[in-house]
Design a protein around this motif. Structure first.
Motif, PDB file in Angstrom:
ATOM      1  N   LYS A 108      -2.649   7.062   4.442  1.00 56.86           N
ATOM      2  CA  LYS A 108      -3.704   7.681   5.217  1.00 56.86           C
ATOM      3  C   LYS A 108      -4.114   8.976   4.540  1.00 56.86           C
ATOM      4  O   LYS A 108      -3.263   9.827   4.257  1.00 56.86           O
ATOM      5  N   ALA A 109      -5.420   9.122   4.268  1.00 63.91           N
ATOM      6  CA  ALA A 109      -5.889  10.308   3.565  1.00 63.91           C
ATOM      7  C   ALA A 109      -7.352  10.567   3.897  1.00 63.91           C
ATOM      8  O   ALA A 109      -8.101   9.640   4.213  1.00 63.91           O
TER       9      ALA A 109
ATOM     10  N   LEU B 171      -9.337   9.549  -1.137  1.00 65.37           N
ATOM     11  CA  LEU B 171      -8.559   8.912  -2.192  1.00 65.37           C
ATOM     12  C   LEU B 171      -9.395   8.972  -3.471  1.00 65.37           C
ATOM     13  O   LEU B 171     -10.515   8.467  -3.509  1.00 65.37           O
TER      14      LEU B 171
ATOM     15  N   CYS C  73      -4.645   0.799   3.999  1.00 65.01           N
ATOM     16  CA  CYS C  73      -5.275   2.098   3.778  1.00 65.01           C
ATOM     17  C   CYS C  73      -6.134   2.517   4.969  1.00 65.01           C
ATOM     18  O   CYS C  73      -6.935   1.728   5.477  1.00 65.01           O
TER      19      CYS C  73
ATOM     20  N   VAL D  38      -8.509   5.467   4.966  1.00 66.17           N
ATOM     21  CA  VAL D  38      -9.025   6.512   4.091  1.00 66.17           C
ATOM     22  C   VAL D  38     -10.467   6.827   4.480  1.00 66.17           C
ATOM     23  O   VAL D  38     -11.283   5.913   4.668  1.00 66.17           O
TER      24      VAL D  38
ATOM     25  N   CYS E  32     -14.180   2.256   4.315  1.00 66.77           N
ATOM     26  CA  CYS E  32     -14.047   3.703   4.450  1.00 66.77           C
ATOM     27  C   CYS E  32     -15.368   4.254   4.981  1.00 66.77           C
ATOM     28  O   CYS E  32     -16.272   3.491   5.327  1.00 66.77           O
TER      29      CYS E  32
END
Length: 282
Positions: free
Chosen positions: A122-123, A126, A139, A141, A158
């Protein structure tokens, strides 16, 4: 009071430290470290590290971190959270959450032609600067910026997606999508609100606003026509593109496109340098 430490060989430490310099194999338990610089293997358990620079493998368990750069593999267990993680190597994470997650280019001595990332990631952003396989990742993201080669078996989803290099996946689904032409693109479908496929990238306000750790400049690709069977969005602007179906509200077909069918509900512009077999207003 924090103390500084120099560790050589195989060591185990615990407690609060300022700066730690290590060469060899270092195990860290229940510690709070302001900065850690290590050449070798780091095993960090239930600890907080503000800044970490590592040339070697990093293994973490329930790790909290600030800014980390690792030239080597990273293996994370439990819940690990931090600000920025830059990895030149493979990554495996049970659960990793950070603001910026970046794959970095490999040096000439590293013989791996791509990196493999696995686990739950989790960000906010990326960034991919090398050749990266995300097929084994779950993911979550917000933004993806890829200037290397990006591989994924299924769909990439995303909010904002930017591709400046090679790309191999089934589909892209994002609010805003920018794909700059590359000779190494294998993609079945693109779906989003704003879609742009072009030879030219210019840094705009939205791109500037995204959190990221690398610098990006305007550039023009000299690659040829890309084939994407299905392109569907609200605002669609493509050039140097071959497609079976392009569908949108407002559609711009730029230069050197070959499109079998264009569907639109609002407005349409077609370059004289493109070929469109069928235009349908829905």
């Amino acid at each position: 009071m924090r103390r500084n430490l120099i560790a050589v060989g195989e060591r185990c430490i615990e407690g609060n430290y300022g700066r730690v310099l290590a060469a060899g194999e270092l195990r860290i338990d229940n510690s709070d470290i302001r900065s850690l610089y290590i050449a070798g293997e780091a095993n960090i358990h239930r600890s907080t590290v503000g800044r970490l620079l590592s040339a070697g493998e990093v293994n973490g368990d329930c790790l909290s971190f600030g800014n980390v750069k690792v030239a080597g593999g990273v293996n994370l267990q439990g819940i690990c959270k931090g600000n920025t993680l830059v990895v030149t190597g493979d990554l495996s994470a049970e659960f990793l959450e950070c603001k910026i997650l970046r794959s970095s280019p490999a040096g000439s001595k590293l013989k791996k032609d791509h990196f493999v990332w696995q686990g739950t990631l989790k960000a906010e952003t990326l960034e991919n600067l090398y050749a990266l396989d995300l097929s084994g990742c779950d993911c979550d993201v917000g933004n993806i910026i890829s200037s290397g080669f990006l591989l994924c078996n299924g769909e990439i989803a995303c909010n904002n997606f930017y591709s400046f290099g090679g790309l191999c996946c089934q589909s892209i689904n994002a609010e805003n999508i920018t794909i700059i032409l590359s000779d190494d693109i294998s993609l079945q479908s693109v779906a989003g609100s704003n879609i742009r496929i072009s030879r030219v990238f210019k840094v705009d306000k939205m791109f500037k606003s995204l959190p990221k750790s690398s610098r990006y400049k305007n550039f023009t690709s000299d690659c040829g026509i890309v084939y994407i069977p299905s392109i569907e969005g609200d605002s669609v602007n493509v050039e140097y593109t071959r497609s079976d179906v392009v569908s949108g509200v407002d559609v711009v077909i730029g230069d050197l496109c070959i499109i079998d069918r264009v569907e639109y509900t609002g407005s349409i512009v077609i370059s004289e340098k493109s070929v469109v077999n069928e235009v349908v207003r829905l």
